[in-house]
Design a protein around this motif. Structure first.
Motif, PDB file in Angstrom:
ATOM      1  N   LEU A 126     -30.254  16.789  78.286  1.00  0.00           N
ATOM      2  CA  LEU A 126     -30.169  18.227  78.043  1.00  0.00           C
ATOM      3  C   LEU A 126     -30.094  18.991  79.368  1.00  0.00           C
ATOM      4  O   LEU A 126     -29.319  19.953  79.498  1.00  0.00           O
ATOM      5  CB  LEU A 126     -31.377  18.678  77.225  1.00  0.00           C
ATOM      6  CG  LEU A 126     -31.468  20.183  76.951  1.00  0.00           C
ATOM      7  CD1 LEU A 126     -30.223  20.663  76.198  1.00  0.00           C
ATOM      8  CD2 LEU A 126     -32.731  20.516  76.181  1.00  0.00           C
ATOM      9  N   THR A 127     -30.868  18.556  80.346  1.00  0.00           N
ATOM     10  CA  THR A 127     -30.823  19.232  81.652  1.00  0.00           C
ATOM     11  C   THR A 127     -29.431  19.121  82.272  1.00  0.00           C
ATOM     12  O   THR A 127     -28.889  20.101  82.814  1.00  0.00           O
ATOM     13  CB  THR A 127     -31.867  18.620  82.589  1.00  0.00           C
ATOM     14  OG1 THR A 127     -33.169  18.781  82.002  1.00  0.00           O
ATOM     15  CG2 THR A 127     -31.846  19.294  83.950  1.00  0.00           C
ATOM     16  N   GLU A 152     -27.016  21.415  80.418  1.00  0.00           N
ATOM     17  CA  GLU A 152     -27.215  22.820  80.758  1.00  0.00           C
ATOM     18  C   GLU A 152     -26.655  23.142  82.144  1.00  0.00           C
ATOM     19  O   GLU A 152     -26.081  24.224  82.357  1.00  0.00           O
ATOM     20  CB  GLU A 152     -28.710  23.144  80.694  1.00  0.00           C
ATOM     21  CG  GLU A 152     -29.260  23.156  79.260  1.00  0.00           C
ATOM     22  CD  GLU A 152     -30.763  23.342  79.211  1.00  0.00           C
ATOM     23  OE1 GLU A 152     -31.294  23.700  78.145  1.00  0.00           O
ATOM     24  OE2 GLU A 152     -31.437  23.112  80.257  1.00  0.00           O
ATOM     25  N   LEU A 159     -23.011  23.384  81.797  1.00  0.00           N
ATOM     26  CA  LEU A 159     -22.652  24.631  81.138  1.00  0.00           C
ATOM     27  C   LEU A 159     -22.699  25.805  82.131  1.00  0.00           C
ATOM     28  O   LEU A 159     -21.825  26.690  82.103  1.00  0.00           O
ATOM     29  CB  LEU A 159     -23.610  24.896  79.972  1.00  0.00           C
ATOM     30  CG  LEU A 159     -23.425  26.226  79.232  1.00  0.00           C
ATOM     31  CD1 LEU A 159     -22.022  26.319  78.633  1.00  0.00           C
ATOM     32  CD2 LEU A 159     -24.489  26.394  78.159  1.00  0.00           C
ATOM     33  N   ARG A 184     -20.751  24.134  75.911  1.00  0.00           N
ATOM     34  CA  ARG A 184     -21.744  24.632  74.966  1.00  0.00           C
ATOM     35  C   ARG A 184     -22.035  23.632  73.846  1.00  0.00           C
ATOM     36  O   ARG A 184     -23.184  23.463  73.427  1.00  0.00           O
ATOM     37  CB  ARG A 184     -21.254  25.953  74.379  1.00  0.00           C
ATOM     38  CG  ARG A 184     -21.342  27.130  75.349  1.00  0.00           C
ATOM     39  CD  ARG A 184     -20.726  28.377  74.760  1.00  0.00           C
ATOM     40  NE  ARG A 184     -20.902  29.522  75.667  1.00  0.00           N
ATOM     41  CZ  ARG A 184     -20.328  30.714  75.484  1.00  0.00           C
ATOM     42  NH1 ARG A 184     -19.515  30.895  74.421  1.00  0.00           N
ATOM     43  NH2 ARG A 184     -20.534  31.695  76.348  1.00  0.00           N
ATOM     44  N   VAL A 213     -24.343  21.010  75.142  1.00  0.00           N
ATOM     45  CA  VAL A 213     -25.733  21.480  75.194  1.00  0.00           C
ATOM     46  C   VAL A 213     -26.361  21.441  73.795  1.00  0.00           C
ATOM     47  O   VAL A 213     -27.514  21.024  73.623  1.00  0.00           O
ATOM     48  CB  VAL A 213     -25.796  22.897  75.793  1.00  0.00           C
ATOM     49  CG1 VAL A 213     -27.200  23.486  75.621  1.00  0.00           C
ATOM     50  CG2 VAL A 213     -25.421  22.867  77.258  1.00  0.00           C
ATOM     51  N   THR A 259     -29.521  19.222  72.774  1.00  0.00           N
ATOM     52  CA  THR A 259     -30.707  19.846  72.188  1.00  0.00           C
ATOM     53  C   THR A 259     -31.112  19.152  70.894  1.00  0.00           C
ATOM     54  O   THR A 259     -32.299  18.917  70.635  1.00  0.00           O
ATOM     55  CB  THR A 259     -30.442  21.336  71.936  1.00  0.00           C
ATOM     56  OG1 THR A 259     -30.074  21.980  73.166  1.00  0.00           O
ATOM     57  CG2 THR A 259     -31.670  22.021  71.370  1.00  0.00           C
TER      58      THR A 259
END
Length: 362
Positions: A109-110, A113, A116, A151, A154, A158
């Motif tokens: 996730l990091t 992001e 993104l 997006r 991400v 998530t």
């Protein structure tokens, strides 16, 4: 042959003739005397009879608790007979794999992001250049596509993080309601599959008396009947209940139907697993009863010996038993009013045998 031999043959013939004559006049074997038997004449009687059945006390609701994921169980914190409350941990799995998966999901996730953030900056530059006339539509469209992809990445990361957190939480098995542990499955150290029973819990809030009911009793039971249930070892411990559930199909081995009686305010002495006796008054109907000593078997089915009053012979007739006690047997079918039934010596009779009714003229 000599003259002496002829004389000996004549003497032997004279001796054998009387013996042969005696054999020819032998009397036939005597006819056996009719066997004396005790009998009774059956008569129908009207019901309102009380039927008694033996059953056990069981929880109204019993659930198996198992892990949602597989893994090696490290500990089980409850045992049979323990009481549990909602949210209490009853067992745990090894967490190491799920913790590693959680760290990997957080790292993914990091990274998504960060990607993104870079794509968003590129998109803003492409948009501003297009508005000022120094950029191209193609470069702007590529920036929009990359932004949508970043997006989505991400969102996926998530979701994977949420799954990893849930799986880590699934390494603890929690009780969902108050109750008592009635059975256990896997032991610590075993690798368990998802859904395998770890413990069985009888939930609080309802107790049933469970009976195996013969079909004839089921058919004659009144609607919404009140059942008196008493502890077999201590009949003073009792409770009332009503039929809560009846199995729609008969047991393939016994032919009985499983009935669950919901008990109303049962005393504490009616513990789970206790043996109880249930009593119920049947609908008023005609029934026939005979002494228990009259009952025998034919082809593994209950039967009785019936006397033909004219021929004074007996015949074995199959019957259907409604209920019985040590003294009498109540029959659902097989006999009619006026039938004469043998009540003693039934094991020594044979089909068509002549009998003499005790107390009657021979």
């Amino acid at each position: 042959m000599t003259r002496g031999a002829h004389r000996g043959a004549r003497r032997l013939a004279f001796v054998m003739l009387p013996l042969l004559a005696a054999c020819g006049d032998a009397a036939p074997p005597p006819t056996p005397d009719p066997r004396p038997v005790r009998v009774t004449t059956v008569e129908p009687r009207r019901g309102g009879d009380v039927v008694s059945l033996t059953g056990t006390v069981q929880p109204e609701t019993e659930v198996n608790l198992g892990f949602r994921i597989d893994g090696r169980m490290t500990e089980r914190l409850v045992n049979v007979g323990d009481r549990v409350r909602p949210g209490q941990v009853v067992a745990r799995l090894d967490r190491s794999n799920e913790e590693n998966n959680l760290r990997a999901a957080r790292a993914a996730l990091t990274a998504a992001e960060a990607q993104l953030a870079e794509v968003e900056a590129n998109y803003i530059r492409a948009r501003d250049l297009l508005r000022s006339g120094f950029g191209t539509r193609q470069r702007y469209d590529q920036a929009v596509q990359q932004l949508q992809t970043a997006r989505s990445a991400v969102d996926a990361a998530t979701a994977q993080l949420g799954i990893a957190e849930n799986r880590l939480g699934y390494t603890e098995l929690l009780a969902d309601a108050s109750g008592t542990v009635t059975a256990r499955g896997a032991e610590p150290g075993e690798v368990v599959a998802p859904g395998r029973m770890i413990v069985r819990i009888a939930r609080e809030g309802g107790v049933d008396a469970v009976f195996d009911v013969p079909p004839v009793v089921k058919d004659q039971a009144p609607a919404n009947a009140v059942i008196e249930v008493a502890l077999t070892l201590d009949p003073s411990v009792r409770a009332q209940g009503r039929v809560r559930e009846v199995s729609p199909s008969a047991d393939p081995v016994t032919g009985t139907f499983r009935a669950r009686i919901g008990l109303e305010n049962p005393p504490p002495a009616l513990r789970l697993g206790s043996t109880v006796t249930g009593r119920m008054t049947l609908d008023s109907s005609a029934s026939i009863s005979v002494p228990a000593s009259a009952l025998t078997r034919k082809d593994s089915q209950p039967a009785v010996w019936v006397v033909d009053p004219r021929a004074q012979t007996v015949a074995l007739r199959p019957v259907e038993v409604l209920r019985h006690d040590p003294a009498r047997v109540v029959l659902a079918s097989g006999l009619s009013a006026g039938d004469v039934v043998v009540t003693a010596g039934v094991q020594a009779l044979r089909q068509g045998q002549k009998v003499r009714l005790l107390g009657a003229a021979p």
